[in-house]
Scaffold this motif. Structure first.
Motif, PDB file in Angstrom:
ATOM      1  N   THR A  34      48.587  34.565  36.690  1.00  0.00           N
ATOM      2  CA  THR A  34      49.382  33.724  37.583  1.00  0.00           C
ATOM      3  C   THR A  34      49.183  34.192  39.017  1.00  0.00           C
ATOM      4  O   THR A  34      48.877  35.357  39.271  1.00  0.00           O
ATOM      5  CB  THR A  34      50.879  33.782  37.243  1.00  0.00           C
ATOM      6  N   LEU A  35      49.351  33.247  39.945  1.00  0.00           N
ATOM      7  CA  LEU A  35      49.161  33.559  41.354  1.00  0.00           C
ATOM      8  C   LEU A  35      50.037  32.659  42.201  1.00  0.00           C
ATOM      9  O   LEU A  35      50.081  31.452  42.009  1.00  0.00           O
ATOM     10  CB  LEU A  35      47.689  33.348  41.737  1.00  0.00           C
ATOM     11  N   SER A  36      50.759  33.261  43.124  1.00  0.00           N
ATOM     12  CA  SER A  36      51.544  32.535  44.112  1.00  0.00           C
ATOM     13  C   SER A  36      51.089  33.048  45.473  1.00  0.00           C
ATOM     14  O   SER A  36      50.980  34.259  45.680  1.00  0.00           O
ATOM     15  CB  SER A  36      53.035  32.804  43.908  1.00  0.00           C
ATOM     16  N   CYS A  37      50.816  32.123  46.404  1.00  0.00           N
ATOM     17  CA  CYS A  37      50.237  32.535  47.687  1.00  0.00           C
ATOM     18  C   CYS A  37      51.166  32.369  48.884  1.00  0.00           C
ATOM     19  O   CYS A  37      50.827  32.805  49.982  1.00  0.00           O
ATOM     20  CB  CYS A  37      48.946  31.763  47.934  1.00  0.00           C
ATOM     21  N   ALA A  38      52.293  31.723  48.736  1.00  0.00           N
ATOM     22  CA  ALA A  38      53.172  31.523  49.895  1.00  0.00           C
ATOM     23  C   ALA A  38      54.614  31.822  49.502  1.00  0.00           C
ATOM     24  O   ALA A  38      55.051  31.377  48.456  1.00  0.00           O
ATOM     25  CB  ALA A  38      53.048  30.091  50.404  1.00  0.00           C
ATOM     26  N   PRO A  39      55.327  32.582  50.273  1.00  0.00           N
ATOM     27  CA  PRO A  39      54.972  33.113  51.589  1.00  0.00           C
ATOM     28  C   PRO A  39      54.121  34.374  51.532  1.00  0.00           C
ATOM     29  O   PRO A  39      53.550  34.784  52.528  1.00  0.00           O
ATOM     30  CB  PRO A  39      56.318  33.401  52.232  1.00  0.00           C
ATOM     31  N   SER A  40      54.017  35.014  50.352  1.00  0.00           N
ATOM     32  CA  SER A  40      53.153  36.188  50.236  1.00  0.00           C
ATOM     33  C   SER A  40      52.372  36.099  48.934  1.00  0.00           C
ATOM     34  O   SER A  40      52.756  35.377  48.016  1.00  0.00           O
ATOM     35  CB  SER A  40      53.976  37.480  50.280  1.00  0.00           C
ATOM     36  N   ALA A  41      51.267  36.830  48.858  1.00  0.00           N
ATOM     37  CA  ALA A  41      50.425  36.829  47.672  1.00  0.00           C
ATOM     38  C   ALA A  41      51.060  37.709  46.595  1.00  0.00           C
ATOM     39  O   ALA A  41      51.332  38.877  46.828  1.00  0.00           O
ATOM     40  CB  ALA A  41      49.033  37.331  48.031  1.00  0.00           C
ATOM     41  N   GLN A  42      51.270  37.105  45.412  1.00  0.00           N
ATOM     42  CA  GLN A  42      51.867  37.860  44.311  1.00  0.00           C
ATOM     43  C   GLN A  42      51.543  37.181  42.991  1.00  0.00           C
ATOM     44  O   GLN A  42      51.021  36.074  42.969  1.00  0.00           O
ATOM     45  CB  GLN A  42      53.371  37.975  44.497  1.00  0.00           C
ATOM     46  N   GLY A  43      51.846  37.841  41.897  1.00  0.00           N
ATOM     47  CA  GLY A  43      51.613  37.296  40.565  1.00  0.00           C
ATOM     48  C   GLY A  43      51.000  38.354  39.667  1.00  0.00           C
ATOM     49  O   GLY A  43      50.930  39.524  40.020  1.00  0.00           O
ATOM     50  N   THR A  44      50.521  37.920  38.493  1.00  0.00           N
ATOM     51  CA  THR A  44      49.909  38.854  37.558  1.00  0.00           C
ATOM     52  C   THR A  44      48.427  39.078  37.860  1.00  0.00           C
ATOM     53  O   THR A  44      47.796  39.925  37.229  1.00  0.00           O
ATOM     54  CB  THR A  44      50.065  38.367  36.103  1.00  0.00           C
ATOM     55  N   HIS A  45      47.866  38.330  38.779  1.00  0.00           N
ATOM     56  CA  HIS A  45      46.462  38.513  39.165  1.00  0.00           C
ATOM     57  C   HIS A  45      46.283  39.936  39.695  1.00  0.00           C
ATOM     58  O   HIS A  45      47.116  40.417  40.463  1.00  0.00           O
ATOM     59  CB  HIS A  45      46.061  37.486  40.229  1.00  0.00           C
ATOM     60  N   PRO A  46      45.189  40.628  39.328  1.00  0.00           N
ATOM     61  CA  PRO A  46      45.011  42.016  39.763  1.00  0.00           C
ATOM     62  C   PRO A  46      44.805  42.188  41.274  1.00  0.00           C
ATOM     63  O   PRO A  46      45.082  43.263  41.806  1.00  0.00           O
ATOM     64  CB  PRO A  46      43.780  42.500  38.987  1.00  0.00           C
ATOM     65  N   ASP A  47      44.355  41.156  41.975  1.00  0.00           N
ATOM     66  CA  ASP A  47      44.166  41.240  43.425  1.00  0.00           C
ATOM     67  C   ASP A  47      44.650  39.930  44.062  1.00  0.00           C
ATOM     68  O   ASP A  47      43.847  39.103  44.509  1.00  0.00           O
ATOM     69  CB  ASP A  47      42.697  41.510  43.771  1.00  0.00           C
ATOM     70  N   PRO A  48      45.972  39.713  44.088  1.00  0.00           N
ATOM     71  CA  PRO A  48      46.488  38.429  44.554  1.00  0.00           C
ATOM     72  C   PRO A  48      46.109  38.086  45.995  1.00  0.00           C
ATOM     73  O   PRO A  48      45.833  36.928  46.303  1.00  0.00           O
ATOM     74  CB  PRO A  48      48.003  38.542  44.378  1.00  0.00           C
ATOM     75  N   LYS A  49      46.060  39.077  46.868  1.00  0.00           N
ATOM     76  CA  LYS A  49      45.729  38.800  48.266  1.00  0.00           C
ATOM     77  C   LYS A  49      44.299  38.254  48.401  1.00  0.00           C
ATOM     78  O   LYS A  49      44.066  37.249  49.060  1.00  0.00           O
ATOM     79  CB  LYS A  49      45.902  40.061  49.113  1.00  0.00           C
ATOM     80  N   ALA A  50      43.340  38.898  47.741  1.00  0.00           N
ATOM     81  CA  ALA A  50      41.946  38.445  47.792  1.00  0.00           C
ATOM     82  C   ALA A  50      41.788  37.074  47.135  1.00  0.00           C
ATOM     83  O   ALA A  50      41.042  36.221  47.622  1.00  0.00           O
ATOM     84  CB  ALA A  50      41.029  39.459  47.133  1.00  0.00           C
TER      85      ALA A  50
END
Length: 119
Positions: A34-50
């Protein structure tokens, strides 16, 4: 009278990415993130920001996640399909994207360096 205010200044971006063995709706999911990008990068993805940075670079066209297969990599010609999907909301718009590769080697060669499906 109170006016409705947006809950956030950012358009929602919440996605689920999968890698599945097979090429149809009965494909078996072997990995998901999972990945959420707004307002910050987060989730179960190992590198959410990238991953968020890579998604922003697509301009909303998820086919841009696909690259020409790495020319120095030879893959077998057998058919053992692998399907990747991206489902959810990206910058306020509904997304349901999928791409099927002939086998795991072809997927790896095409997504080489792609952080979105590196989970």
């Amino acid at each position: 009278m109170a006016q409705a205010q947006p809950a956030s200044l950012y358009a929602p971006s919440a996605m689920v990415f999968t890698v599945a063995q097979g090429d149809d709706s009965a494909a078996t999911v072997v990995r998901a993130s999972t990945l959420s990008c707004a307002p910050s990068a987060q989730g179960t993805h190992p590198d959410p920001k990238a991953a968020c940075t890579a998604l922003k670079a697509t301009g909303g066209s998820f086919d841009r996640l696909l690259a020409a297969p790495h020319p120095g990599r030879a893959c077998p010609m057998h058919y053992d399909p692998v399907t990747v999907t991206a489902d959810g909301v990206w910058q306020g718009s509904r997304v349901a994207w999928k791409h099927t590769f002939s086998n795991a080697c072809a997927m790896s060669a095409t997504l080489n360096g792609n952080v979105v499906f590196a989970f």
